[in-house]
Design a protein around this motif. Structure first.
Motif, PDB file in Angstrom:
ATOM      1  N   ASP A  63      47.519 -14.853  -1.111  1.00  0.00           N
ATOM      2  CA  ASP A  63      46.420 -14.371  -1.968  1.00  0.00           C
ATOM      3  C   ASP A  63      46.012 -15.445  -2.970  1.00  0.00           C
ATOM      4  N   ARG A  64      47.022 -16.001  -3.640  1.00  0.00           N
ATOM      5  CA  ARG A  64      46.701 -16.951  -4.718  1.00  0.00           C
ATOM      6  C   ARG A  64      46.088 -18.234  -4.164  1.00  0.00           C
ATOM      7  N   THR A  65      46.561 -18.653  -2.982  1.00  0.00           N
ATOM      8  CA  THR A  65      45.990 -19.864  -2.370  1.00  0.00           C
ATOM      9  C   THR A  65      44.533 -19.608  -1.971  1.00  0.00           C
ATOM     10  N   ASP A  66      44.267 -18.449  -1.389  1.00  0.00           N
ATOM     11  CA  ASP A  66      42.882 -18.131  -0.991  1.00  0.00           C
ATOM     12  C   ASP A  66      41.980 -17.963  -2.222  1.00  0.00           C
ATOM     13  N   TRP A  67      42.563 -17.425  -3.273  1.00  0.00           N
ATOM     14  CA  TRP A  67      41.823 -17.233  -4.533  1.00  0.00           C
ATOM     15  C   TRP A  67      41.428 -18.608  -5.096  1.00  0.00           C
ATOM     16  N   ILE A  68      42.391 -19.536  -5.120  1.00  0.00           N
ATOM     17  CA  ILE A  68      42.122 -20.882  -5.655  1.00  0.00           C
ATOM     18  C   ILE A  68      41.093 -21.601  -4.769  1.00  0.00           C
ATOM     19  N   PHE A  69      41.191 -21.400  -3.468  1.00  0.00           N
ATOM     20  CA  PHE A  69      40.198 -22.021  -2.574  1.00  0.00           C
ATOM     21  C   PHE A  69      38.794 -21.460  -2.853  1.00  0.00           C
ATOM     22  N   PHE A  70      38.720 -20.154  -3.023  1.00  0.00           N
ATOM     23  CA  PHE A  70      37.429 -19.506  -3.308  1.00  0.00           C
ATOM     24  C   PHE A  70      36.814 -20.094  -4.583  1.00  0.00           C
ATOM     25  N   ILE A  71      37.642 -20.200  -5.629  1.00  0.00           N
ATOM     26  CA  ILE A  71      37.173 -20.766  -6.909  1.00  0.00           C
ATOM     27  C   ILE A  71      36.667 -22.198  -6.675  1.00  0.00           C
ATOM     28  N   SER A  72      37.428 -22.977  -5.903  1.00  0.00           N
ATOM     29  CA  SER A  72      37.037 -24.384  -5.679  1.00  0.00           C
ATOM     30  C   SER A  72      35.742 -24.491  -4.886  1.00  0.00           C
ATOM     31  N   ALA A  73      35.554 -23.561  -3.949  1.00  0.00           N
ATOM     32  CA  ALA A  73      34.327 -23.611  -3.142  1.00  0.00           C
ATOM     33  C   ALA A  73      33.090 -23.417  -4.017  1.00  0.00           C
ATOM     34  N   ALA A 208      37.005 -31.215  -3.946  1.00  0.00           N
ATOM     35  CA  ALA A 208      38.132 -31.339  -3.002  1.00  0.00           C
ATOM     36  C   ALA A 208      39.388 -31.786  -3.746  1.00  0.00           C
ATOM     37  N   GLN A 209      39.215 -32.654  -4.739  1.00  0.00           N
ATOM     38  CA  GLN A 209      40.398 -33.124  -5.478  1.00  0.00           C
ATOM     39  C   GLN A 209      40.921 -32.058  -6.442  1.00  0.00           C
ATOM     40  N   ILE A 210      40.008 -31.368  -7.125  1.00  0.00           N
ATOM     41  CA  ILE A 210      40.497 -30.381  -8.116  1.00  0.00           C
ATOM     42  C   ILE A 210      41.144 -29.189  -7.396  1.00  0.00           C
ATOM     43  N   LEU A 211      40.761 -28.962  -6.161  1.00  0.00           N
ATOM     44  CA  LEU A 211      41.411 -27.914  -5.369  1.00  0.00           C
ATOM     45  C   LEU A 211      42.907 -28.226  -5.223  1.00  0.00           C
ATOM     46  N   SER A 212      43.242 -29.459  -4.829  1.00  0.00           N
ATOM     47  CA  SER A 212      44.662 -29.839  -4.704  1.00  0.00           C
ATOM     48  C   SER A 212      45.349 -29.741  -6.064  1.00  0.00           C
ATOM     49  N   ALA A 213      44.672 -30.241  -7.100  1.00  0.00           N
ATOM     50  CA  ALA A 213      45.269 -30.242  -8.433  1.00  0.00           C
ATOM     51  C   ALA A 213      45.513 -28.817  -8.927  1.00  0.00           C
ATOM     52  N   ASP A 214      44.565 -27.922  -8.669  1.00  0.00           N
ATOM     53  CA  ASP A 214      44.725 -26.541  -9.143  1.00  0.00           C
ATOM     54  C   ASP A 214      45.871 -25.836  -8.415  1.00  0.00           C
ATOM     55  N   LEU A 215      46.079 -26.191  -7.139  1.00  0.00           N
ATOM     56  CA  LEU A 215      47.234 -25.624  -6.427  1.00  0.00           C
ATOM     57  C   LEU A 215      48.525 -26.125  -7.089  1.00  0.00           C
ATOM     58  N   TRP A 216      48.575 -27.410  -7.368  1.00  0.00           N
ATOM     59  CA  TRP A 216      49.744 -28.033  -8.012  1.00  0.00           C
ATOM     60  C   TRP A 216      50.000 -27.369  -9.372  1.00  0.00           C
ATOM     61  N   TYR A 217      48.928 -27.201 -10.128  1.00  0.00           N
ATOM     62  CA  TYR A 217      49.049 -26.638 -11.470  1.00  0.00           C
ATOM     63  C   TYR A 217      49.474 -25.172 -11.391  1.00  0.00           C
ATOM     64  N   HIS A 218      48.784 -24.428 -10.552  1.00  0.00           N
ATOM     65  CA  HIS A 218      49.029 -22.990 -10.508  1.00  0.00           C
ATOM     66  C   HIS A 218      50.428 -22.665  -9.984  1.00  0.00           C
ATOM     67  N   PHE A 219      50.857 -23.368  -8.926  1.00  0.00           N
ATOM     68  CA  PHE A 219      52.182 -23.098  -8.343  1.00  0.00           C
ATOM     69  C   PHE A 219      53.270 -23.954  -8.996  1.00  0.00           C
ATOM     70  N   LYS A 220      52.928 -24.587 -10.113  1.00  0.00           N
ATOM     71  CA  LYS A 220      53.890 -25.393 -10.880  1.00  0.00           C
ATOM     72  C   LYS A 220      54.636 -26.392  -9.991  1.00  0.00           C
ATOM     73  N   GLY A 221      53.886 -27.038  -9.122  1.00  0.00           N
ATOM     74  CA  GLY A 221      54.470 -28.118  -8.309  1.00  0.00           C
ATOM     75  C   GLY A 221      55.421 -27.650  -7.231  1.00  0.00           C
ATOM     76  N   SER A 222      55.447 -26.337  -6.940  1.00  0.00           N
ATOM     77  CA  SER A 222      56.291 -25.929  -5.812  1.00  0.00           C
ATOM     78  C   SER A 222      55.498 -25.051  -4.848  1.00  0.00           C
ATOM     79  N   GLY A 223      56.144 -24.633  -3.735  1.00  0.00           N
ATOM     80  CA  GLY A 223      55.458 -23.825  -2.720  1.00  0.00           C
ATOM     81  C   GLY A 223      54.187 -24.529  -2.263  1.00  0.00           C
ATOM     82  N   PRO A 224      53.068 -23.810  -2.192  1.00  0.00           N
ATOM     83  CA  PRO A 224      51.818 -24.439  -1.725  1.00  0.00           C
ATOM     84  C   PRO A 224      51.309 -25.532  -2.676  1.00  0.00           C
TER      85      PRO A 224
END
Ligand SMILES: Nc1nc2c(c(CN[C@H]3C=C[C@H](O)[C@@H]3O)cn2[C@@H]2O[C@H](COP(=O)(O)O)[C@@H](O)[C@H]2O)c(=O)[nH]1
Length: 345
Positions: A63-73, A208-224
């Motif tokens: 859910d959270r990964t799809d949510w972050i992707f939606f925001i980035s799109a 495209a770059q902030i999408l990767s960064a937001d995943l890193w930030y949101h998941f605190k550098g672990s999991g996705p």
């Protein structure tokens, strides 16, 4: 071809070598580095966050990964010339980008799975406009947003209905993820022919770059969000961080550009001035990063880490963007942000 973020860095160096309207200020950038160095030594990273728990993505990793992707799109153009994009959610007002995040959280709270590809791949403009409706007026560029959602949604549906497997297939590399996103989703291809040299292409890849960064930030550098090469990313050249760099004295504008910005005149998308604003901002943050690392030294870097800071372009970018909220009046009175109708930022 070089790694995507390296293409952005190389474009920035090239643009800075030719720029006529935007330049890095030698003294100002040193002062900005002093300021940022003292901030990372005295403030914990958490203290600079904006307390947005209510509007953050929620649910399972998928859910959270799809949510972050939606925001980035749809992470672009939240300004309007008449009034601000403002959303009220749980009795709190959010504007601009955070207003958009609040509108998504509002829809999810009402039981609408807005961020799920199977939902938005078929969405109509009217329905999207209704779900993202601000207090006054409409979300900017609703038709473009609808087209983008339909494009990325149908690709994701063909891939099984979620963005998570693509993230996991990149095995912790932001560069693989940025490349895959650019490859699969044309609306993320934030690049244009150079206006300084015919035949050359310049690259920015903000979403495209902030999408990767937001995943890193949101998941605190672990999991996705476990990326081993997070330091590769550049800052994300948008309309807010250049304004902050200007207000800190790190970059300056030509009198012609200053006039355009002060009059609230729109710039041409993909034009010379836009490329200079974006390229110089990327380069400026790279310079700031080097200066801050040198000022901190080994001992200072350890102290900054204790405060939760990794000194890379992502955390400096986040710091600067949040500074535009914490010091809103200071930033807004120094210069307005530049105006361009674009789906890239
Ligand atoms: N360079 C850069 N640009 C950023 C952000 C963010 C938010 N990122 C958050 C997500 C996780 C972290 O908590 C980050 O803090 C939005 N934007 C861009 O700003 C503009 C909107 O501005 P305003 O009208 O003032 O809300 C628009 O172009 C939007 O795309 C960032 O971090 N860096």
């Amino acid at each position: 071809m070089s790694l995507p973020s390296q293409r952005v860095r190389d474009s920035a160096i090239f643009i800075c070598s030719r720029a006529e309207h935007v330049s890095i200020q030698t003294e100002g950038v040193q002062k900005a580095a002093d300021y940022l160095t003292s901030e990372v030594l005295s403030l914990s990273c958490n203290e600079t966050q904006l307390g947005d728990a209510d509007i953050d993505p929620k649910g399972s990793d998928q859910d959270r990964t799809d949510w972050i992707f939606f925001i980035s799109a749809l992470n672009f153009c939240f300004w309007r010339s008449d009034t601000i994009y403002l959303v009220v959610f749980r009795d709190r007002e959010y504007s601009g980008y955070r207003g958009f995040c609040a509108a998504v959280a509002r829809a999810v709270q009402a039981g609408i799975p807005l961020y799920r590809p199977e939902f938005y791949s078929q969405i109509s403009e009217a329905r999207l406009g209704e779900l993202l409706k601000p207090e006054v007026g409409e979300i900017p560029l609703c038709m473009k947003r609808t087209q983008i959602l339909r494009e990325v949604g149908s690709v994701l549906c063909e891939m099984g209905g979620s963005f998570l497997p693509l993230v996991l297939s990149c095995q912790g590399s932001t560069q693989r993820l940025v490349s895959s996103v650019l490859d699969k989703f044309p609306s993320f291809r934030d690049e244009s022919p150079s206006t300084h040299e015919p035949g050359r292409q310049v690259y920015f890849y903000k979403r495209a770059q902030i999408l990767s960064a937001d995943l890193w930030y949101h998941f605190k550098g672990s999991g996705p969000g476990a990326f081993h090469d997070i330091n590769e990313l550049t800052m994300f050249p948008d309309y807010r961080v250049p304004q902050v760099l200007y207000s800190l004295g790190a970059i300056s504008y030509s009198p012609e550009l200053m006039g355009i910005i002060k009059r609230g005149q729109q710039l041409e998308a993909g034009g010379k001035i836009e490329q200079e604003l974006r390229g110089t901002s990327v380069r400026c943050v790279e310079v700031l990063k080097e200066l801050i690392i040198a000022r901190l030294g080994e001992v200072g870097l350890d102290k900054a880490r204790e405060n939760g800071w990794e000194i890379n372009s992502v955390s400096l970018d986040y710091f600067l963007w949040r500074y535009s909220k914490r010091e809103r009046i200071k930033v807004e009175t120094s210069v307005p942000h530049h105006r361009i109708i674009t789906t890239f930022y």
